[in-house]
Write an enzyme that holds these catalytic residues in place. Structure first.
Site, PDB file in Angstrom:
ATOM      1  CG  ASN A 116      53.204   6.204  24.451  1.00  0.00           C
ATOM      2  OD1 ASN A 116      53.630   7.317  24.703  1.00  0.00           O
ATOM      3  ND2 ASN A 116      52.378   5.979  23.437  1.00  0.00           N
ATOM      4  CG  ASP A 117      59.128   7.500  27.421  1.00  0.00           C
ATOM      5  OD1 ASP A 117      58.909   6.585  28.232  1.00  0.00           O
ATOM      6  OD2 ASP A 117      60.183   7.600  26.763  1.00  0.00           O
ATOM      7  CB  CYS A 118      53.341  10.502  25.076  1.00  0.00           C
ATOM      8  SG  CYS A 118      54.620  11.381  24.158  1.00  0.00           S
TER       9      CYS A 118
END
Length: 795
Positions: A485-487
């Site tokens: 999850n790049d967030c």
């Protein structure tokens, strides 16, 4: 509301209404010459790269969002009326204009009927060629002779590099050079440079546009002259007047318009084809027009395309009580997987070339969807991605096949590594070997991207070492630049429970491999690491009722009941089951919590509650609106993991309920809700926290394609390749009394019939193959014949 239907026999999706909620698209061609086309003939074509080889102009996020495209206009020379062979761009009233679009395997056919003229346009790219065909058949259904004029139209890019064409207009508006050679249009840029001279993204480049089957009676290559001032593709001035001007564009904007005159007696038909491709009109264009001057040759090439792509889908055919599941599993899911295999995340109506190349984590997962359909190609791609792993055990974020040089690539900086990249190898490497039986692959020596080399098993060991060496305060893998999850802004030394569970899966898989390869020392090492990791996960990741998501670098918990927002995340719960870490009691508990808090009628949301107070420097999900993307949407990629977890727990009814909740075909009769194509997967669906609840976005190129197909075939239907054979372990709805599967496995065919008279959800009571009772649920490959009949009794 329904806009189309599945034609399973022809392997097509048929769009009966052209006014779809969004443009519904398809893919043509190959990784050399690719194209995207919509149900209204919109889209674009490109050479090798959608970002750096796009020679057709495409304006993203325009209205409509698929224009311009590949258009054929018809003009009636007597009645002074005109229309297009696709409903758009002219957009005649649907009370008078009838049309059907058939999206197939790398081809699209658009049929239309207006004012007693019927047309059928077939778009495709011949195999192993660098051009496309727009094969047009026109039939006069009137009682009088009709005199028609046909105009082709394509709007050209002024530079093949997307950014230059759309942004750097002060330069690119002045490098175009159009010409016409023997009635073949030549679209050139930087034409004053010598052939082959390249300056960054610039250079002397050409495409051609010709026609066969009808004489050319005029042309235009200046877009502004063709359209006219203050006009659009709906009402071009040249078409309205019915006569080309033979304009030649030098600078500004070019187009490809060829004019053809046709006269048809009542009931008469004729065929012509536009040919557009890479190369100069005087060279490649003339050769192609000569080679394909007979329409029969084009028909033959079209049949080859269909046969080729249909053959790539022959690995499995299923018949279940759910017709929509059958349509997806037999055609559209595997075809979707083949497209993600080809294009990764680089070319669609949404992806505009910002992801040029093969994203490491995406591509390795995409292999799960194609191992059985194209095993040899999957093996080559897997080797490519293994050589994208650097000697530290991490990976290059993007591998560019056309320029990749193993052993000579510059490794990422430490702060650029992503913690999950090489963990996905433990899913795909074993999937490939179990499919092919090629145990020697584990011993194959392959270079790292930057320096050194190792066996494939050595690459896997290095991937494990990478995360063991980069562990944080709780002895869990560091988040590094990003986990899946790049967030999540964990910080380099923050810790990710999700990747810790991936690491647990990796170690479990590594133990199994080493046992098979009789590498006892490696097995003991991995078992020791596994035991330590299990202890740390229970001590630091279990939150009492579910598993946490992560620790930030400063010790802040994420995905804990202590959090006001984002206190429950889907991925740690599903991977706690997939990895084998969760105890039986924990597995039941966390999946029940998923069902109670995260499941919706359109799928399972990724996190709950959504973020809106939390600083975006902690969780970037708050940059998105609630219920969208990583901020509590129904993220399609993750749905398969939840379904696999439920099948591992024996919950066939719930697993299939979850599958249908996000299965595209389930929304064929509710297309106004989902909006995008009901035949391919998407990245996410708006959740209940969004006012667009149920609407889906980003179709085609998504990790959901591989995982949904893998889940359906191997965990719901339970047809699982294994090292020594094919395991049959279905987990199905209790209402299913039987289903059947035809499966190719290591060049053998198995016709499998599964009966469920007891109405169970999971469990195999008996297997009989070719009249012989098989012990357990693994069919040994050494007992298989060329063709095999298999009867499976559940109970």
């Amino acid at each position: 509301m329904q806009f189309g239907h599945f034609d399973d026999e022809r392997k097509e999706y048929v769009i009966d209404r052209p006014d779809t909620p969004k443009s519904w698209s398809n893919y043509l061609g190959s990784t050399e010459y690719g194209a995207i086309i919509t149900n209204n003939a919109g889209g674009y074509s490109f050479f090798q790269s959608a970002a750096q080889g796009r020679f057709m102009r495409m304006r993203f996020n325009a209205i409509p969002n698929d224009q311009p495209g590949r258009y054929l206009y018809l003009y009636d020379r007597d009645r002074k009326d005109y229309w297009s062979t696709s409903w758009q761009p002219v957009g005649k009233s649907l009370a008078q204009y009838k049309t059907v679009c058939r999206h197939g395997t790398a081809y699209t056919i658009i049929e239309s009927a207006y004012d007693q003229i019927k047309t059928e346009t077939t778009y495709f790219v011949p195999l192993d060629r660098l051009f496309e065909c727009w094969l047009l058949k026109i039939t006069n259904q009137d009682s009088v002779k009709r005199r028609l004029r046909v105009f082709s139209f394509v709007e050209y890019a002024n530079n093949w590099y997307l950014w230059q064409d759309m942004v750097n207009l002060q330069y690119t508006q002045h490098i175009l050079g159009m010409s016409v050679v023997d009635n073949i249009i030549d679209h050139g840029i930087n034409v004053l440079l010598p052939d082959g001279d390249q300056i960054n993204h610039d250079g002397n480049r050409h495409t051609f546009l010709g026609v066969v089957g009808a004489p050319v009676t005029g042309f235009d290559t200046d877009r502004d002259i063709f359209l006219g001032n203050y006009r659009t593709y709906q009402n071009p001035e040249i078409v309205e007047k019915g006569q080309c001007t033979n304009s030649i564009a030098v600078g500004d904007n070019g187009c490809g318009v060829l004019q053809m005159d046709i006269e048809l007696a009542p009931g008469q038909s004729t065929e012509l084809s536009v040919l557009m491709g890479i190369g100069k009109a005087a060279v490649e264009g003339k050769k192609v027009v000569k080679e394909f001057e007979k329409i029969e040759v084009i028909h033959k090439e079209f049949n080859r395309v269909k046969e080729y792509w249909h053959s790539r889908l022959q690995g499995m055919e299923v018949q279940t009580p759910d017709a929509e599941f059958n349509s997806m599993t037999n055609m559209w899911s595997p075809f979707n997987c083949l497209m993600t295999f080809a294009w990764s995340r680089a070319a669609s109506l949404v992806y505009s070339g910002e992801r040029d190349g093969l994203g490491y984590r995406d591509t390795v997962q995409d292999l799960l969807g194609v191992c059985h359909t194209i095993p040899e190609e999957a093996g080559k791609r897997l080797e490519l991605m293994l050589t994208g792993q650097v000697s530290t055990g991490g990976a290059m974020p993007v591998v560019k096949p056309f320029s990749h040089q193993p052993g000579q690539e510059k490794p990422p900086k430490e702060e650029e590594y992503r913690s999950d990249d090489c963990m996905w190898l433990f899913n795909s490497v074993q999937a490939y070997i179990k499919e092919t039986g090629d145990m020697a692959f584990y011993e194959k020596v392959l270079p790292f991207a930057d320096k050194g080399e190792a066996t494939v098993l050595g690459h896997l060991r290095q991937a494990i070492e990478f995360n063991l060496e980069r562990s944080g305060a709780h002895h869990l893998p560091c988040g590094l630049f990003a986990d899946w999850n790049d967030c999540l802004e964990l910080g380099h030394h923050g810790e990710t429970v999700f990747v810790a569970l991936q690491l647990r899966y990796a170690l479990m898989t590594y133990v199994e491999i080493c046992e098979l390869l009789k590498k006892s020392d490696e097995k003991v090492w991995a078992q020791k690491q596994l035991q330590t990791l299990d202890e740390n996960l229970q001590k630091y990741a279990w939150d009492g009722e579910w598993f946490m998501r992560a620790y930030r670098y400063d010790g802040m918990k994420i995905g804990s009941k202590e959090n006001e927002e984002g206190n429950l995340w889907l991925n740690p719960q599903t991977w706690a089951v997939l990895s084998g870490h969760a105890s039986p009691e924990q597995a039941q508990m966390v999946m029940k919590t998923v069902n109670n808090r995260l499941a919706t009628e359109y799928g399972i949301i990724i996190v709950d509650p959504p973020y809106h107070k939390t600083d975006h420097r902690v969780v970037k999900a708050s940059l998105f609106n609630k219920g969208m993307k990583e901020n509590a949407s129904i993220f399609s990629h993750t749905q398969g993991w939840a379904i696999i977890a439920e099948t591992m727990l024996g919950h066939g009814d719930l697993a299939f309920q979850y599958y249908r909740a996000f299965m595209p075909a389930a929304y064929n009769t509710k297309a106004e809700v989902r909006q995008i194509e009901p035949y391919v997967n998407c990245q996410f669906t708006h959740s209940q926290y969004s006012p667009r609840f149920g609407a889906s976005r980003l179709p085609w190129l998504t990790g959901a394609a591989a995982w949904s197909y893998y889940t359906a075939t191997q965990y719901i239907l339970g047809i699982q390749p294994d090292y020594q054979g094919l395991r049959i372990d279905p987990c199905i709805p209790s209402s299913w009394k039987e289903f059947s599967v035809k499966r190719r496995f290591r060049k053998k065919m198995l016709s499998i019939k599964v009966v469920n008279n007891s109405g169970v959800q999971k469990g195999v009571k008996k297997i009989i193959m070719n009249g012989e009772v098989i012990e357990g649920n693994l069919i040994p490959v050494n007992k298989m014949k060329a063709t095999n009949g298999v009867l499976v009794e559940m109970g």
